[in-house]
Design an enzyme around this catalytic site. Structure first.
Site, short mmCIF file in Angstrom:
data_model
loop_
_atom_site.label_atom_id
_atom_site.label_comp_id
_atom_site.label_asym_id
_atom_site.label_seq_id
_atom_site.Cartn_x
_atom_site.Cartn_y
_atom_site.Cartn_z
N ASP A 11 -2.89 2.70 4.98
CA ASP A 11 -3.44 2.15 3.75
C ASP A 11 -2.89 2.98 2.59
O ASP A 11 -1.71 3.27 2.54
CB ASP A 11 -4.96 2.16 3.83
CG ASP A 11 -5.63 1.13 2.91
OD1 ASP A 11 -5.24 1.06 1.74
OD2 ASP A 11 -6.55 0.43 3.35
N ASN B 150 0.83 -1.20 0.00
CA ASN B 150 0.00 0.00 0.00
C ASN B 150 0.87 1.25 0.00
O ASN B 150 2.11 1.18 0.06
CB ASN B 150 -0.92 0.01 1.23
CG ASN B 150 -2.34 -0.41 0.90
OD1 ASN B 150 -2.92 0.06 -0.09
ND2 ASN B 150 -2.91 -1.29 1.70
#
Length: 311
Positions: free
Chosen positions: A219, A155
């Site tokens: 993320d 990510n």
């Protein structure tokens, strides 16, 4: 000093995705694009300010799309479970560019985007999530080349404004790493920890008032024109803005518990968009945040960087 901001977010979509990701602003179309990974579709909508203009369009696919990027001259490049594909137009046929170099029964592509030189990058995630087998790949010289390793869920890919620093996070380990980046060769060097977020406390459950505090895990991410790295904190209900030195400059509260990735757009690149997730979330959480899985927008003071096109 760290500033905590609670802006008024505007929902751009009202039909939630299972897990929306990989947003980018297309400056030639005034559209925001994104993927719904479990929904196996790509979405797009025209936006003016923080308001949608017209209906949301969806393009159904046969595999999970991990990430997408615009193509110079029109179309999209996308990382699907089994490889990288090129589409010359919305909804058009897919041309295979490179097969996935992993076991597709256990891994799939996740977060990715293009660098300023027009190369497409995509990281993989190991779905059993018990080993750090994710790899960061670059589509270079017509082949996928390994660039970095040791991630469970790839990510947070982004570059500094001068293009000489690459950022990449592993959501599972709560760590964002940085490398020196050579734009000419796409080579990485001098790996270091950019930010290590606190690990999720054992037994932490959303909604449990007695549970220890938890700020979420890194993320998707983007970088603004001042070089600050914006990290979506999954389960943390926030974005964190980090200086190029890794200092926390601001915390921005989000309208959902699980933001997944930010990007900048609008004519002045001062509209901040976020995608979000509802996949696997509890009924109680979805009751409190019914728009989980939707796309949101807010105006900000610092502009972002324009999207890089695949060439």
């Amino acid at each position: 000093m760290t500033h905590t901001l609670a802006p008024e977010w505007q929902a751009l979509t009202t039909e939630p995705d299972g897990l929306s990701e990989s947003p980018f602003w297309h400056p030639e179309e005034n559209r925001l694009y994104w993927v719904d990974i479990p929904g196996r579709r790509i979405g797009r909508v025209r936006v003016q300010g923080v308001q949608p203009q017209g209906a949301v369009e969806y393009w159904p696919l046969t595999q999970e799309p991990g990430c997408i990027a615009p193509v110079q001259g029109g179309g999209l490049v996308m990382a699907l479970r089994d490889g990288i594909y090129l589409a010359r137009e919305w909804g058009g046929p897919l041309q295979a560019l490179a097969a996935a170099p992993y076991d597709t029964s256990k891994l799939r592509f996740n977060d990715g985007k293009c660098d300023a030189q027009g190369r497409f990058w995509a990281g993989s995630m190991y779905e059993p999530r018990d080993q750090a087998l994710g790899v960061l790949y670059a589509l270079q010289d017509q082949a996928l080349q390994d660039k970095a390793h040791a991630a469970t869920t790839a990510n947070g890919l982004a570059w500094s404004p001068d293009g000489h620093t690459l950022y990449w996070s592993d959501t599972a380990s709560h760590c964002v790493r940085a490398w020196n980046f050579d734009p000419a060769t796409a080579s990485l060097s001098h790996e270091r920890v950019f930010q290590q977020f606190p690990i999720k406390p054992a037994g932490w459950v959303w909604g449990d008032a007695a549970a220890p505090a938890y700020g979420g895990r890194p993320d998707g991410a983007t970088v603004d024109s001042e070089g600050a790295y914006w990290s979506a904190q999954y389960e943390g209900k926030r974005l964190v803005r980090l200086s190029p030195a890794g200092e926390v400059l601001a915390v921005v509260e989000t309208p959902v518990q699980c933001p997944t990735m930010p990007c900048f757009g609008g004519a002045d690149l001062k509209t901040l968009f976020i995608t979000s997730s509802r996949q696997g979330r509890s009924a109680a959480e979805l009751g409190l945040y019914p728009l989980s899985g939707c796309i949101f927008a807010v105006r900000v003071e610092v502009a972002g960087l324009p999207v890089n096109f695949y060439r």
